[in-house]
Write an enzyme that holds these catalytic residues in place. Structure first.
Site, PDB file in Angstrom:
ATOM      1  N   ARG A   1       5.740  -7.927  -1.426  1.00 24.17           N
ATOM      2  CA  ARG A   1       5.778  -7.409  -0.058  1.00 24.17           C
ATOM      3  C   ARG A   1       7.128  -7.752   0.565  1.00 24.17           C
ATOM      4  NH1 ARG A   1       2.341  -4.246  -0.916  1.00 24.17           N
ATOM      5  NH2 ARG A   1       0.241  -4.239  -0.087  1.00 24.17           N
TER       6      ARG A   1
ATOM      7  N   HIS B   1       8.828   1.886  -2.221  1.00 19.22           N
ATOM      8  CA  HIS B   1       7.459   1.353  -2.306  1.00 19.22           C
ATOM      9  C   HIS B   1       6.606   2.228  -3.232  1.00 19.22           C
ATOM     10  CE1 HIS B   1       4.329  -1.280  -0.050  1.00 19.22           C
ATOM     11  NE2 HIS B   1       3.864  -0.934  -1.232  1.00 19.22           N
TER      12      HIS B   1
HETATM   13  C1  GLV Z   1       0.631  -1.383  -2.575  1.00 21.32           C
HETATM   14  O1  GLV Z   1       1.614  -1.905  -2.172  1.00 21.32           O
HETATM   15  C2  GLV Z   1      -0.624  -2.043  -2.802  1.00 21.32           C
HETATM   16  O2  GLV Z   1      -0.956  -3.005  -2.088  1.00 21.32           O
HETATM   17  O3  GLV Z   1      -1.340  -1.639  -3.718  1.00 21.32           O
END
Ligand code: GLV
Length: 310
Positions: free
Chosen positions: A225, A273
């Site tokens: 993250r 992401h």
């Molecule tokens: C994506 O970032 C997830 O949490 O699967």
């Protein structure tokens, strides 16, 4: 009739609704903010729900994340304590992450960024091939995705170390545990991969002090993250030459603002992401299964320990 409320600003609801309809034609799916009567909502599937909103659903029996990470739900201080929270653990997601980690470990290892930059600049420069058995890869976080990625990288022939809160026995992966062994672990990692859950204990864990312990010329891959990384500290260590490069899939703000130094930094590769993604057809079955379990009082799968935060 059971009602599932879909809450996301980033996922297209149509394929999810179609997948739920195929799996359970009886399930009523509502799309936030068209919530309908709040008393009728039994379950939510959420990605960054508005803080305070889940507390306004009096009969909620299940909160499921869209993905593996759950901090976007647990960060809400008003979250009703008795409602179970589940996350997604799923083969496609796990495989996608292993693939991403292998790709970027190899990219750094084979200096592909430099080779590509040289090509664009018309430079033919022989670079010595890297020595795999002398390149140690460290994986922080050995949950479903971290464990699979660590084993995959070990299978490529790299020495692999794993760092986690509890000891883990994984083939080809040397286990380091907790705060006490963190510095020793970091000191050995030529390529550091972060796949930790984001919790109060791991927020900002990639900072000047921890990243400064990596050997000179190390690389960092963050697919956990954005909140794990102190971005200014990474930039300072890249610019001082201590770190050779970074691959980042997650950011403090997504997308980072247009003037963010990451966009044009020669040592940073940004990915949007997308290291691993959840598809409706592979993820919806476990959500439908959990809704049934929640409604009939049976044990849930992939239940999050809310005090632990993952
Ligand atoms: C994506 O970032 C997830 O949490 O699967």
């Amino acid at each position: 009739m059971t009602t599932l409320l879909f809450i996301s600003r980033v996922h297209d609801p149509a394929p999810w609704v179609a997948a739920f309809r195929r799996l359970d034609p009886e399930l009523r799916v509502r799309i936030w903010p068209d919530t309908g009567p709040v008393e009728a909502v039994d379950a939510v599937l959420a990605w960054t729900p508005p803080p305070g909103f889940l507390a306004s659903l009096p009969n909620l029996r299940l909160i499921s994340s869209f993905g593996a990470g759950i901090e976007h739900v647990l960060g809400d201080a008003t979250l009703p304590p008795s409602v179970p929270v589940t996350r997604i653990v799923e083969e496609r997601l796990t495989r996608g992450m292993s693939e991403y980690v292998a790709l970027h470990v190899l990219r750094h290892h084979r200096k592909l960024g430099l080779i590509e930059a040289n090509q664009r600049a018309g430079i033919w420069k022989w670079l010595p091939p890297a020595d795999t058995p002398r390149t140690t890869v460290g994986v922080m976080g050995l949950g479903a995705m971290g464990a699979a990625a660590a084993v995959q990288v070990a299978q490529l022939g790299f020495p692999v170390l794993g760092w986690s809160a509890t000891p883990k026995a994984l083939p080809g992966v040397e286990s380091f545990v907790g705060e006490d062994q963190r510095d020793e672990f970091l000191r050995l990692c030529n390529i550091l991969v972060c796949l930790l859950p984001l919790t109060p204990a791991t927020r900002g864990i990639l900072n000047r002090s921890t990243l400064g312990r990596l050997p000179e010329g190390a690389y960092v891959i963050n697919a956990g993250r954005g909140g794990h990384l102190v971005e200014a500290d990474l930039l300072a260590l890249l610019d001082s030459g201590h770190l050779a490069g970074a691959t980042l899939d997650v950011f403090a703000q997504e997308p980072p603002p247009p003037d963010h130094p990451f966009w044009r930094h020669p040592k940073v590769l940004m990915t949007p992401h997308n290291a691993a993604d959840s598809l409706p057809q592979t993820v919806a079955p476990q959500i439908v299964d959990n809704i049934r379990r929640a409604m009939s009082g049976q044990p849930l799968i992939n239940l999050v320990d809310r005090t632990r935060g993952y």
